[in-house]
Design an enzyme around this catalytic site. Sequence first.
Site, PDB file in Angstrom:
ATOM      1  N   ARG A  31      -2.715  -2.340  -7.785  1.00 50.95           N
ATOM      2  CA  ARG A  31      -3.746  -2.810  -8.675  1.00 50.95           C
ATOM      3  C   ARG A  31      -4.906  -1.577  -9.005  1.00 50.95           C
ATOM      4  NH1 ARG A  31      -7.738  -3.872  -6.190  1.00 50.95           N
ATOM      5  NH2 ARG A  31      -6.757  -3.018  -3.513  1.00 50.95           N
TER       6      ARG A  31
ATOM      7  N   TYR B  72       2.627  -6.113 -11.445  1.00 49.90           N
ATOM      8  CA  TYR B  72       1.683  -5.499 -10.027  1.00 49.90           C
ATOM      9  C   TYR B  72       1.430  -7.307  -9.849  1.00 49.90           C
ATOM     10  CZ  TYR B  72      -0.176  -4.399  -5.881  1.00 49.90           C
ATOM     11  OH  TYR B  72      -0.563  -4.483  -4.570  1.00 49.90           O
ATOM     12  N   GLY B  73       1.407  -7.582  -8.918  1.00 49.21           N
ATOM     13  CA  GLY B  73       1.503  -8.540  -7.580  1.00 49.21           C
ATOM     14  C   GLY B  73      -0.620  -9.315  -8.624  1.00 49.21           C
TER      15      GLY B  73
ATOM     16  N   LYS C  28      -6.375 -11.985  -5.943  1.00 52.06           N
ATOM     17  CA  LYS C  28      -7.335 -11.809  -6.545  1.00 52.06           C
ATOM     18  C   LYS C  28      -7.946 -12.387  -7.698  1.00 52.06           C
ATOM     19  CE  LYS C  28      -6.557  -9.419  -2.789  1.00 52.06           C
ATOM     20  NZ  LYS C  28      -6.287  -8.537  -2.374  1.00 52.06           N
TER      21      LYS C  28
ATOM     22  N   HIS D  14     -12.589 -11.529   1.135  1.00 49.92           N
ATOM     23  CA  HIS D  14     -10.737 -11.150   1.409  1.00 49.92           C
ATOM     24  C   HIS D  14     -10.574 -10.666   2.884  1.00 49.92           C
ATOM     25  CE1 HIS D  14      -8.288  -6.716   0.388  1.00 49.92           C
ATOM     26  NE2 HIS D  14      -7.670  -8.099   0.296  1.00 49.92           N
TER      27      HIS D  14
ATOM     28  N   SER E  36      -8.407  -3.479   1.785  1.00 53.40           N
ATOM     29  CA  SER E  36      -6.419  -3.696   1.379  1.00 53.40           C
ATOM     30  C   SER E  36      -5.590  -2.388   2.330  1.00 53.40           C
ATOM     31  CB  SER E  36      -6.008  -3.152  -0.253  1.00 53.40           C
ATOM     32  OG  SER E  36      -7.188  -4.136  -0.969  1.00 53.40           O
TER      33      SER E  36
ATOM     34  N   CYS F 298      -5.179  -2.799   4.928  1.00 55.71           N
ATOM     35  CA  CYS F 298      -6.035  -1.992   6.352  1.00 55.71           C
ATOM     36  C   CYS F 298      -5.726  -3.283   7.141  1.00 55.71           C
ATOM     37  CB  CYS F 298      -7.443  -1.733   6.407  1.00 55.71           C
ATOM     38  SG  CYS F 298      -8.155  -0.773   5.120  1.00 55.71           S
ATOM     39  N   GLY F 299      -4.796  -3.960   7.691  1.00 51.17           N
ATOM     40  CA  GLY F 299      -4.236  -4.351   8.739  1.00 51.17           C
ATOM     41  C   GLY F 299      -4.643  -6.418   8.812  1.00 51.17           C
ATOM     42  N   LYS F 300      -5.120  -6.526   7.570  1.00 51.46           N
ATOM     43  CA  LYS F 300      -5.124  -8.204   8.270  1.00 51.46           C
ATOM     44  C   LYS F 300      -4.109  -9.200   8.002  1.00 51.46           C
ATOM     45  CE  LYS F 300      -7.606  -8.412   3.628  1.00 51.46           C
ATOM     46  NZ  LYS F 300      -6.771  -7.093   3.532  1.00 51.46           N
TER      47      LYS F 300
ATOM     48  N   ASP G 119      -5.108 -12.927   4.074  1.00 54.74           N
ATOM     49  CA  ASP G 119      -5.767 -12.812   2.449  1.00 54.74           C
ATOM     50  C   ASP G 119      -7.198 -12.541   2.088  1.00 54.74           C
ATOM     51  OD1 ASP G 119      -4.908  -9.592   1.298  1.00 54.74           O
ATOM     52  OD2 ASP G 119      -5.108 -11.374  -0.336  1.00 54.74           O
TER      53      ASP G 119
ATOM     54  N   ASN H 202       2.924   1.582  -1.551  1.00 52.39           N
ATOM     55  CA  ASN H 202       2.268  -0.317  -1.400  1.00 52.39           C
ATOM     56  C   ASN H 202       3.695  -1.348  -2.034  1.00 52.39           C
ATOM     57  OD1 ASN H 202       0.282  -2.045  -1.453  1.00 52.39           O
ATOM     58  ND2 ASN H 202       0.661  -1.410  -4.222  1.00 52.39           N
ATOM     59  N   SER H 203       4.659  -0.550  -1.243  1.00 54.64           N
ATOM     60  CA  SER H 203       5.903  -1.747  -1.872  1.00 54.64           C
ATOM     61  C   SER H 203       5.402  -2.790  -0.779  1.00 54.64           C
ATOM     62  CB  SER H 203       7.776  -1.441  -0.566  1.00 54.64           C
ATOM     63  OG  SER H 203       6.850  -0.395   0.140  1.00 54.64           O
ATOM     64  N   ARG H 204       6.110  -4.154  -0.993  1.00 55.34           N
ATOM     65  CA  ARG H 204       5.865  -5.589  -1.119  1.00 55.34           C
ATOM     66  C   ARG H 204       6.611  -6.446  -0.638  1.00 55.34           C
ATOM     67  NH1 ARG H 204      -0.610  -6.249  -0.187  1.00 55.34           N
ATOM     68  NH2 ARG H 204      -1.294  -3.966  -0.871  1.00 55.34           N
TER      69      ARG H 204
HETATM   70  P1  GTP Z   1      -4.116  -5.595   1.715  1.00 57.82           P
HETATM   71  O1  GTP Z   1      -1.823  -6.966   1.887  1.00 57.82           O
HETATM   72  O2  GTP Z   1      -3.833  -4.705   1.117  1.00 57.82           O
HETATM   73  O3  GTP Z   1      -4.655  -6.421   1.315  1.00 57.82           O
HETATM   74  O4  GTP Z   1      -3.699  -5.729   2.960  1.00 57.82           O
HETATM   75  P2  GTP Z   1      -3.839  -5.797   4.529  1.00 57.82           P
HETATM   76  O5  GTP Z   1      -4.928  -5.915   5.526  1.00 57.82           O
HETATM   77  O6  GTP Z   1      -2.994  -7.140   4.697  1.00 57.82           O
HETATM   78  O7  GTP Z   1      -2.893  -4.485   5.587  1.00 57.82           O
HETATM   79  P3  GTP Z   1      -1.451  -5.023   6.234  1.00 57.82           P
HETATM   80  O8  GTP Z   1      -2.105  -6.103   7.568  1.00 57.82           O
HETATM   81  O9  GTP Z   1      -0.571  -4.740   5.761  1.00 57.82           O
HETATM   82  O10 GTP Z   1      -1.224  -3.434   6.956  1.00 57.82           O
HETATM   83  C1  GTP Z   1      -1.497  -1.963   6.934  1.00 57.82           C
HETATM   84  C2  GTP Z   1      -0.722  -1.058   7.364  1.00 57.82           C
HETATM   85  O11 GTP Z   1      -1.517  -0.840   8.434  1.00 57.82           O
HETATM   86  C3  GTP Z   1       0.791  -1.175   7.870  1.00 57.82           C
HETATM   87  O12 GTP Z   1       1.408  -0.202   7.063  1.00 57.82           O
HETATM   88  C4  GTP Z   1       0.336  -1.390   8.713  1.00 57.82           C
HETATM   89  O13 GTP Z   1       1.217  -0.808   9.848  1.00 57.82           O
HETATM   90  C5  GTP Z   1      -1.377  -0.802   9.337  1.00 57.82           C
HETATM   91  N1  GTP Z   1      -2.022  -1.195  11.106  1.00 57.82           N
HETATM   92  C6  GTP Z   1      -1.628  -2.284  10.551  1.00 57.82           C
HETATM   93  N2  GTP Z   1      -3.090  -2.818  12.056  1.00 57.82           N
HETATM   94  C7  GTP Z   1      -2.695  -1.525  12.337  1.00 57.82           C
HETATM   95  C8  GTP Z   1      -3.397  -1.737  14.103  1.00 57.82           C
HETATM   96  O14 GTP Z   1      -3.838  -2.096  14.687  1.00 57.82           O
HETATM   97  N3  GTP Z   1      -3.315   0.089  13.998  1.00 57.82           N
HETATM   98  C9  GTP Z   1      -2.912   0.844  13.129  1.00 57.82           C
HETATM   99  N4  GTP Z   1      -3.032   2.656  13.610  1.00 57.82           N
HETATM  100  N5  GTP Z   1      -2.212   0.523  12.120  1.00 57.82           N
HETATM  101  C10 GTP Z   1      -1.896  -0.948  11.840  1.00 57.82           C
HETATM  102  C1  SPV Z   2      -4.525  -6.148  -2.101  1.00 56.60           C
HETATM  103  O1  SPV Z   2      -4.813  -5.095  -2.728  1.00 56.60           O
HETATM  104  O2  SPV Z   2      -5.656  -6.197  -1.397  1.00 56.60           O
HETATM  105  C2  SPV Z   2      -3.169  -7.273  -1.430  1.00 56.60           C
HETATM  106  C3  SPV Z   2      -2.390  -6.818  -2.898  1.00 56.60           C
HETATM  107  O3  SPV Z   2      -3.923  -8.267  -0.913  1.00 56.60           O
HETATM  108  S1  SPV Z   2      -2.779  -7.546  -4.199  1.00 56.60           S
HETATM  109  O4  SPV Z   2      -2.313  -8.853  -4.461  1.00 56.60           O
HETATM  110  O5  SPV Z   2      -2.629  -6.602  -5.300  1.00 56.60           O
HETATM  111  O6  SPV Z   2      -4.350  -7.600  -4.293  1.00 56.60           O
HETATM  112 MN    MN Z   3      -5.173  -8.022  -0.234  1.00 60.75          MN
END
Ligand code: GTP
Ligand code: SPV
Ligand code: MN
Length: 595
Positions: free
Chosen positions: A70, A198-199, A207, A227, A249, A251-253, A276, A363-365
Amino acid sequence: MTTRLDSLQQWIDDVAALTQPERIHWCTGTDEEYRLLIDAMLADGTLHALNPETYPNCYLHRSDPSDVARVEHLTYVCTDDPDDAGPNNNWLAPAEAHARIDALFEGAMRGRTLYVIPYCMGPLASPYSRCGVEITDSPYVVANMKLMTRMGTAALRRIEREGRFVRGLHSTGDLDPDKRLILHFPGESTIKSFGSGYGGNALLGKKCHALRIASNQGRHEGWLAEHMLIVGIESPDGETRYIACALPSACGKTNLAMLIPPASQKGWKVWTLGDDIAWMHLDDDGRLRAINPESGYFGVVPGTNAKTNRNAYDMIRHDTIFTNVALTADNEPWWEDRREGEPAIDWLGRPYDPDQGPAAHPNSRFTVAASNNPGYSTLAEAPEGVPISAIVFGGRRKDLAPLVYEARDWRHGVLVGASVASETTAASTGDVGVVRRDPMAMQPFCGYNFADYWAHWLSFADRSATLPKIFHVNWFRRDEDGRFLWPGFGENLRVLRWILDRCDERAAAIDSPIGRLPAPGSLDTQGLELDDGALDALTSVQPAAWLAEMSEVAKYLAQYGSRLPDALRAELARVTRELDIAATSATPRRQVSAL
Ligand code: GTP
Ligand code: SPV
Ligand code: MN
């Protein structure tokens, strides 16, 4: 195909006159249409087919190297009064914004197909769902929208019945970063996005619509567009409760929404509603109910492996589009921390060389339909949504923020959400690992002035006496050597259980100035091999460090001037006062509730 909704047909005609496409395709959303699009993209090199034996119906898309995340600095909210967009958004006057981007759209689709994508965010039969139409010249966008939203003829029928829809106009243009703009016109329920494939910049239902435009609609109509993931936690005795959790973003959702209980958590089950975005409404009984407007995932690939997220690892083994991952010699997708296979070709298509950076883009998806998820909740399709028992905010903080704490009440919870800060990630262009304020994980996504948004959040306390409790979590605390103090992933269920126990007043907590922390023994840590002192560090508060944090929060909130709700200012003063007392006295911490 055309439509019987005149306003829609007129808009398509106007856009076609401006952009001059060679042909117009109305998307029906059928599997056959998807197949044809994929075949065309395989033929022209937009997609690369992955190993059909081990990754059936999976494809790799390599985006333009300058177009991988983004672009918050090129994203604008266009309102008549800049104060309505607020200090949290870039602003342009609507007339100027239209003029600038329409000049880019002029003739931009010459020789290309203009795709019309009618879509419905949320279950087709839900009164909480909202529809939109995205016009795009990118078949990659169409394929992603097919996996992630309810799109096609059924959505078009609902749009024709309702007569209203969000307008989203998108063209990849020539991907020149200097001609990239992502514009939102909340007053016109319109989005215009140019120059990125991009996404979050291009899949306009996500978003742009479901957060930036929807947050505006929610404000006026009395609901929340957040979010947040939505997850169902089923106890061994078969009762399922739902948690909505906002994390910034990357951070683990996705990981929390797809959690697999570890062996120690016998009998517990976890169901994914969404990973998300959550739209939350008060029902007639004053209960907060959530739907997931999406029906698929656009998830972070790196870090996904059989140990961290088995469900996701399996889910992306078929019918998945990968963007910017590496390849193995066997033509399988590869990414950092996959823990299987070796990279042969990096995300840019070069022979892999560790000196040239990571094999997969950070940020590969993956894009995948939610129906691929073995843990997809049957209630994800329920028109009435699910009742939310707890709201959780969190951030990625290597120090300061405890593993979990509970806000004392709704108003304090709104301050806790407004105070979220997190280390930046690769999901957005710019520096990575820098702590920035990210209130409610919505800094890039709230489509109006944060001060008004917090007032909107606060107003829910006037409308319901049965709101969920609010918590804050941090999975990302580290020791001096940079190692995580908390194992995270599946073990996060222990924290969710403490949260749900607190909602039932079944777990003990200790009062602190920032909120309630787990009392010794109240958080199940059995069988965890935590380092010495880790649990104490994870569940305690350093008043001096928190005073410094609150002074940062105060500085940040001051930007919002007189628009900042008094209740939030008062709450900040209260917490700061309590921290002051704690910092200067040795008063023992007080237990507020026993088991
Ligand atoms: P967006 O799609 O960008 O909104 O992200 P998201 O919040 O869904 O994040 P996602 O769950 O994909 O996690 C992002 C990164 O954080 C990944 O590389 C995970 O492996 C890492 N991660 C997720 N949960 C944990 C956790 O509990 N501990 C640690 N150390 N890393 C984590
Ligand atoms: C984020 O960045 O929080 C995502 C990926 O979930 S995007 O669809 O690009 O917003
Ligand atoms: Mn997101």
